[in-house]
Design an enzyme around this catalytic site. Structure first.
Site, mmCIF file in Angstrom:
data_model
loop_
_atom_site.group_PDB
_atom_site.id
_atom_site.type_symbol
_atom_site.label_atom_id
_atom_site.label_comp_id
_atom_site.label_asym_id
_atom_site.label_seq_id
_atom_site.Cartn_x
_atom_site.Cartn_y
_atom_site.Cartn_z
ATOM 1 C CE LYS A 25 -62.746 -26.059 -1.098
ATOM 2 N NZ LYS A 25 -62.017 -26.808 -2.142
ATOM 3 C CB SER B 133 -59.998 -29.199 -0.321
ATOM 4 O OG SER B 133 -60.181 -28.472 -1.531
ATOM 5 C CB SER C 165 -60.394 -29.952 -4.301
ATOM 6 O OG SER C 165 -59.188 -30.214 -3.638
#
Length: 500
Positions: free
Chosen positions: A75, A151, A175
């Protein structure tokens, strides 16, 4: 990988193929790169690539590593690779390159994985959708018109579409779990302090955020947690000790029936979509049929107070982030650097007093004590993962009028004046109404998972969340394993991209 459907294998199976000399690491990497380049243009899940580095670093003498040769993505927030871009989804950091590997990255590399790039994330991981101005919107492999969540939306889209079997994710308010629920994946947020945050950070979001992965299979998540469950001297928080392998725990059945509480009511009093309720009801029925005791009972915490204290953290962290950027870049942040809503959140964060921030942190500890007492009676707490089905791409974008208002407020520093209005209550409602269930475990430090156990008439996956007492990831994995073996589990390979 000629003749083998790369995208259908999980990480555990791919590593076994490498260890058995049925494929090489380079063959896996080329299969993953081919897959990424084939499907990513439609999904916008992968935003930065480091193929050459991964190929150059690949080796053949990795047969003893538990994730030997497995391709993965990281990520673009806190999961650094030395020398590679770490943008955090922000134009302010579009040229920044990390100085060293995150310990999270280092552990997974040492286990045999090869990092092929970074996935799309909202600016500074702030939103429940993945639509940063820097990269544009990530899309959901089950339906290109809707978000994969946030996210870790890019990570979830990449795994659900078969680009990689596992992808790095982190969870400061849901997330990992929200994108997992929207994309038909398994997503575990570990106990606070279980996974590494260093070497440059001792805590993330005051301990609310944890690093882990999103996966197609439960066993991959357990294996990755075994890899990541390491000592870290500079870590601010330490999870209860665990001296057993989660992979081995997963192979064992639950020793006794569980006592489980559940609720489908939003903790902030907002609307909950019927499919999200139905997913819980169906799971309750399965649990009862399999001998567990299930009782409808809400968690003993003030949901609105939890939401308000979470938003104080949210505002404060954004303000601190903007100040840190201004210090490192030597200039004031503007809406040319960061998105207008980020500027607004920072303005509010700068207006909140230290007294309020400390008081709100105390609310976390109070909630943690209440949940510890709750778990003396109930092994697990079951809720929807999200209160609403995924939003349409662009649905939550702000209008031009709202953008201008945000810019004016930020320009004139009207944070204290805004705090005297109803804007905080409005922001809580607007920000959390779609996903009000996940923040509790972040603030109390408990482990929580989203499991894909329901589909709508339109075949969209729906996840439900289970929360356990601190340190009880083993219990979550065992229940998840039982669900995965049942007819409740949604097969992620049925999404349209897996049929390509």
């Amino acid at each position: 990988m000629e003749g083998l459907p790369y995208e259908k294998f999980d990480a555990t199976a791919l590593a076994e193929l490498v260890r058995n000399n049925e494929v090489t690491q380079k063959e896996l990497l080329f299969a993953s790169i081919t897959r990424i380049e084939g499907v990513n243009p439609a999904l916008n899940a992968v935003v930065e690539r480091c193929y050459h580095k991964a190929l150059n670093d690949s080796a053949d003498n990795i047969s003893d590593q538990v994730l030997a040769g497995v391709p993965m993505l990281l990520k673009s927030v806190t999961q650094e690779i030395a020398g590679e871009k770490m943008t955090e989804g922000s134009r302010a950091l579009k040229h920044y390159r990390a100085k060293e590997d995150a310990l999270f990255t280092k552990q997974l590399k040492q286990a045999g994985t090869a990092m092929l790039g970074f996935t799309n994330a909202p600016e500074f991981a702030l939103m429940g959708v993945t639509e940063p101005a820097l990269y544009g919107a990530a899309k959901n492999p089950w339906d290109l018109t809707v978000t994969p969540g946030g996210s870790s939306g890019g990570a979830a889209a990449a795994v659900a579409s078969g680009m990689v079997p596992i992808a790095g994710a982190n969870d400061g308010g849901g997330s990992i779990r929200i994108p997992a629920a929207y994309c038909g994946l398994f997503g575990l947020k570990p106990t606070r302090g279980r996974t590494p945050t260093g070497p440059v950070r001792g805590r993330v979001w005051q301990g609310a955020a944890s690093e882990h992965v999103v996966t197609k299979s439960v066993r991959d998540s357990a294996l990755c947690l075994d890899v990541l469950n390491v000592a870290e001297k500079t870590r601010a928080f330490h999870a209860p000790a665990n001296d057993q392998s989660y992979t081995e725990v997963l192979k064992k059945s639950l020793e006794k029936p569980l006592n489980i509480a559940f609720s489908t009511a939003s903790p902030i009093g907002a609307f909950v979509d019927e499919p999200c309720r139905d997913a819980v009801r169906q799971t309750v029925k399965w649990l009862e049929e399999n001998g567990h005791h299930v009782e409808e009972k809400a968690a003993p915490v003030d949901g609105k107070r939890i939401a308000a204290s979470y938003m104080s953290l949210y505002f404060g962290e954004v303000a601190a982030k903007l100040t840190a950027l201004e210090t490192s870049l030597g200039r004031k942040m503007t809406t040319a650097d960061v998105e207008p809503v980020t500027m607004l959140l920072g303005t509010l964060g700068r207006a909140i007093s230290a007294e309020k921030f400390v008081t709100d942190l105390a609310a976390w500890d109070e909630a943690a004590m209440q949940m510890e007492a709750f778990h003396e009676t109930y092994d697990l707490y079951l809720t929807p993962t999200a209160a609403m089905m995924p939003a349409k791409i662009g649905e939550l974008s702000r209008s031009n009028r709202e953008e201008r208002l945000i810019q004016l407020v930020t320009k004139f520093g009207a944070g204290k004046a805004l705090l005297k209005t109803d804007i905080i209550d409005e922001l809580i409602e607007e920000s959390l109404k779609r996903t009000p269930f996940t923040q509790l475990a972040n603030l109390t430090g408990q482990p929580a998972m989203s499991v894909p156990v329901y589909q709508t008439a339109e075949q969209m996956p729906v996840g439900v969340q289970f929360i356990a007492a601190r340190g009880k990831e083993d219990l979550l994995f065992q229940l998840a394993g039982a669900l995965e073996a049942s007819d409740q589990w949604v097969d992620v390979h049925n999404n349209p991209f897996m049929q390509l």
